[in-house]
Design a protein around this motif. Sequence first.
Motif, mmCIF file in Angstrom:
data_model
loop_
_atom_site.group_PDB
_atom_site.id
_atom_site.type_symbol
_atom_site.label_atom_id
_atom_site.label_comp_id
_atom_site.label_asym_id
_atom_site.label_seq_id
_atom_site.Cartn_x
_atom_site.Cartn_y
_atom_site.Cartn_z
ATOM 1 N N ALA A 140 30.688 41.341 38.014
ATOM 2 C CA ALA A 140 30.626 39.925 37.614
ATOM 3 C C ALA A 140 31.986 39.358 37.221
ATOM 4 C CB ALA A 140 29.641 39.751 36.459
ATOM 5 N N SER A 152 35.488 37.414 41.929
ATOM 6 C CA SER A 152 35.411 36.028 42.404
ATOM 7 C C SER A 152 33.967 35.616 42.659
ATOM 8 C CB SER A 152 36.223 35.881 43.696
ATOM 9 O OG SER A 152 37.511 36.411 43.535
ATOM 10 N N ARG A 176 38.222 41.043 30.665
ATOM 11 C CA ARG A 176 37.715 40.055 31.639
ATOM 12 C C ARG A 176 36.248 39.721 31.359
ATOM 13 N NH1 ARG A 176 41.588 42.006 35.499
ATOM 14 N NH2 ARG A 176 40.341 43.746 36.230
ATOM 15 N N GLY A 218 31.352 49.361 32.712
ATOM 16 C CA GLY A 218 31.220 50.699 33.280
ATOM 17 C C GLY A 218 31.931 50.809 34.613
ATOM 18 N N VAL A 238 32.318 52.283 38.319
ATOM 19 C CA VAL A 238 31.373 52.612 39.378
ATOM 20 C C VAL A 238 32.047 53.558 40.358
ATOM 21 C CG1 VAL A 238 30.340 51.583 41.424
ATOM 22 C CG2 VAL A 238 30.013 50.510 39.206
ATOM 23 N N LEU A 290 31.444 53.759 47.543
ATOM 24 C CA LEU A 290 31.442 52.482 46.831
ATOM 25 C C LEU A 290 30.828 51.361 47.666
ATOM 26 C CD1 LEU A 290 32.360 51.907 44.000
ATOM 27 C CD2 LEU A 290 34.471 50.953 44.904
ATOM 28 N N PHE A 300 25.760 42.302 48.058
ATOM 29 C CA PHE A 300 26.824 41.607 48.793
ATOM 30 C C PHE A 300 27.464 42.596 49.750
ATOM 31 C CE2 PHE A 300 26.289 37.911 46.319
ATOM 32 C CZ PHE A 300 26.817 36.907 47.115
ATOM 33 N N ILE A 301 27.519 42.211 51.005
ATOM 34 C CA ILE A 301 28.184 43.045 52.007
ATOM 35 C C ILE A 301 29.275 42.208 52.656
ATOM 36 C CG2 ILE A 301 26.213 44.566 52.347
ATOM 37 C CD1 ILE A 301 25.804 42.903 55.051
ATOM 38 N N PRO A 319 29.431 37.417 53.184
ATOM 39 C CA PRO A 319 30.534 36.484 53.412
ATOM 40 C C PRO A 319 31.437 37.040 54.509
ATOM 41 C CG PRO A 319 30.516 37.309 51.127
ATOM 42 C CD PRO A 319 29.618 38.181 51.949
HETATM 43 N N1 LIG Z 1 36.287 37.788 48.861
HETATM 44 C C1 LIG Z 1 36.103 37.887 50.188
HETATM 45 O O1 LIG Z 1 36.851 37.284 51.001
HETATM 46 C C2 LIG Z 1 34.971 38.709 50.710
HETATM 47 C C3 LIG Z 1 34.746 38.728 52.094
HETATM 48 C C4 LIG Z 1 33.692 39.497 52.593
HETATM 49 C C5 LIG Z 1 32.900 40.233 51.737
HETATM 50 N N2 LIG Z 1 33.143 40.205 50.391
HETATM 51 C C6 LIG Z 1 32.295 41.049 49.538
HETATM 52 O O2 LIG Z 1 31.715 40.270 48.495
HETATM 53 C C7 LIG Z 1 31.591 41.079 47.305
HETATM 54 C C8 LIG Z 1 32.299 40.412 46.139
HETATM 55 O O3 LIG Z 1 33.672 40.203 46.502
HETATM 56 P P1 LIG Z 1 34.720 39.513 45.514
HETATM 57 O O4 LIG Z 1 35.644 38.739 46.369
HETATM 58 O O5 LIG Z 1 34.027 38.840 44.386
HETATM 59 O O6 LIG Z 1 35.502 40.820 44.940
HETATM 60 P P2 LIG Z 1 36.485 40.891 43.665
HETATM 61 O O7 LIG Z 1 36.903 39.534 43.239
HETATM 62 O O8 LIG Z 1 37.527 41.885 43.998
HETATM 63 O O9 LIG Z 1 35.534 41.458 42.503
HETATM 64 C C9 LIG Z 1 35.061 42.755 42.578
HETATM 65 C C10 LIG Z 1 34.297 43.130 41.331
HETATM 66 O O10 LIG Z 1 33.976 44.517 41.412
HETATM 67 C C11 LIG Z 1 34.511 45.187 40.249
HETATM 68 N N3 LIG Z 1 34.876 46.537 40.636
HETATM 69 C C12 LIG Z 1 35.635 46.926 41.677
HETATM 70 N N4 LIG Z 1 35.719 48.269 41.723
HETATM 71 C C13 LIG Z 1 34.992 48.730 40.676
HETATM 72 C C14 LIG Z 1 34.693 50.022 40.183
HETATM 73 N N5 LIG Z 1 35.164 51.140 40.758
HETATM 74 N N6 LIG Z 1 33.910 50.126 39.069
HETATM 75 C C15 LIG Z 1 33.426 49.013 38.467
HETATM 76 N N7 LIG Z 1 33.685 47.770 38.896
HETATM 77 C C16 LIG Z 1 34.445 47.629 39.982
HETATM 78 C C17 LIG Z 1 35.700 44.322 39.850
HETATM 79 O O11 LIG Z 1 36.098 44.583 38.525
HETATM 80 P P3 LIG Z 1 37.560 44.090 38.001
HETATM 81 O O12 LIG Z 1 37.415 42.633 37.662
HETATM 82 O O13 LIG Z 1 37.807 44.956 36.814
HETATM 83 O O14 LIG Z 1 38.529 44.332 39.135
HETATM 84 C C18 LIG Z 1 35.090 42.944 40.031
HETATM 85 O O15 LIG Z 1 34.186 42.655 38.998
HETATM 86 C C19 LIG Z 1 32.177 42.460 47.673
HETATM 87 O O16 LIG Z 1 31.158 43.311 48.127
HETATM 88 C C20 LIG Z 1 33.110 42.128 48.821
HETATM 89 O O17 LIG Z 1 33.367 43.239 49.643
HETATM 90 C C21 LIG Z 1 34.147 39.457 49.864
#
Ligand SMILES: NC(=O)c1ccc[n+]([C@@H]2O[C@H](COP(=O)([O-])OP(=O)(O)OC[C@H]3O[C@@H](n4cnc5c(N)ncnc54)[C@H](OP(=O)(O)O)[C@@H]3O)[C@@H](O)[C@H]2O)c1
Length: 248
Positions: free
Chosen positions: A12, A15, A40, A59, A61, A115, A141-142, A186
């Motif tokens: 959470a 983004s 955060r 926690g 992951v 993951l 989310f994939i 997305p």
């Molecule tokens: N953004 C894009 O352009 C995009 C495109 C296609 C698919 N997606 C998918 O959409 C989903 C959300 O993407 P997003 O852009 O929101 O990603 P993001 O901004 O990088 O956020 C990822 C979240 O996962 C947490 N996280 C990452 N590794 C972790 C771990 N080992 N243990 C616990 N928490 C962990 C992060 O914590 P921290 O805040 O501490 O880092 C953050 O809360 C993901 O599945 C991503 O692959 C995103």
Amino acid sequence: MTDAKVMLVTGATGSVGSAVAREAVRQGWTVVAHGRSDERLASLIGELQDFGRAAKVAGDVGGEGDAAPIVEAATQAFGRIDAVVDCVSTGPRAGKLTGPFKDTTPAQYGAFFDLSAAWFQRLAHAAYPHVAAQGGTLIAFISDAGKFAAANQTIVGAARAATIGFVRNLAVEAARDGIRAHCIAPSYVLESRSAAAMGSERLVKASKRAGLGLPTAADIAPVTVFLCGDGAARITGQVISVNGGLNA
Ligand SMILES: NC(=O)c1ccc[n+]([C@@H]2O[C@H](COP(=O)([O-])OP(=O)(O)OC[C@H]3O[C@@H](n4cnc5c(N)ncnc54)[C@H](OP(=O)(O)O)[C@@H]3O)[C@@H](O)[C@H]2O)c1
């Protein structure tokens, strides 16, 4: 136990996760926000509590035993879980996982798959009885890489397709327990951390192909919350792209 429906959003602080948490609270949900950074999380919770009820659970992951403590802590916060929305990101990892397949790093495939795919299976397993008790929803989310073939996405596409297979099979089985399950895919998310890391050239190219315009996280949040609500009570097993028309 609270009367309001409770949504656990994992990842959470990211983004997409933060946008989903904001939208859910705005629509009257109680939210349990998961992340790995206390700082955060505290900042997000402060923001959410201006509009509704929210709690946090921290926690890391990755690997066996990661999901159950997060789900248990989330359940204890408000006594129920009606929806789990997993927004934990898959990367970046060590080595190379995107780009030409021949240049990728086999030593990292296992950790990446854990993951990207196995984590959601563990999360769904831990949450299952709680979500079944409420007739609730599981959302993974994939990414469109799991649905649409493209160069340079072999490892990412394979892991994301695994979650599609898991969710669609689970949806048919878990419907008997009143649970719905979906994937949201997305492609590019404007203003996200990943987009910033990607560089503007790729985004400009993708933006030109997306007739409706690429989404921001705020554009993705409403359909996510809708799928968790009563209006979507007879929908399950769907893989919904939110990509502005980039792929269909
Ligand atoms: N953004 C894009 O352009 C995009 C495109 C296609 C698919 N997606 C998918 O959409 C989903 C959300 O993407 P997003 O852009 O929101 O990603 P993001 O901004 O990088 O956020 C990822 C979240 O996962 C947490 N996280 C990452 N590794 C972790 C771990 N080992 N243990 C616990 N928490 C962990 C992060 O914590 P921290 O805040 O501490 O880092 C953050 O809360 C993901 O599945 C991503 O692959 C995103």
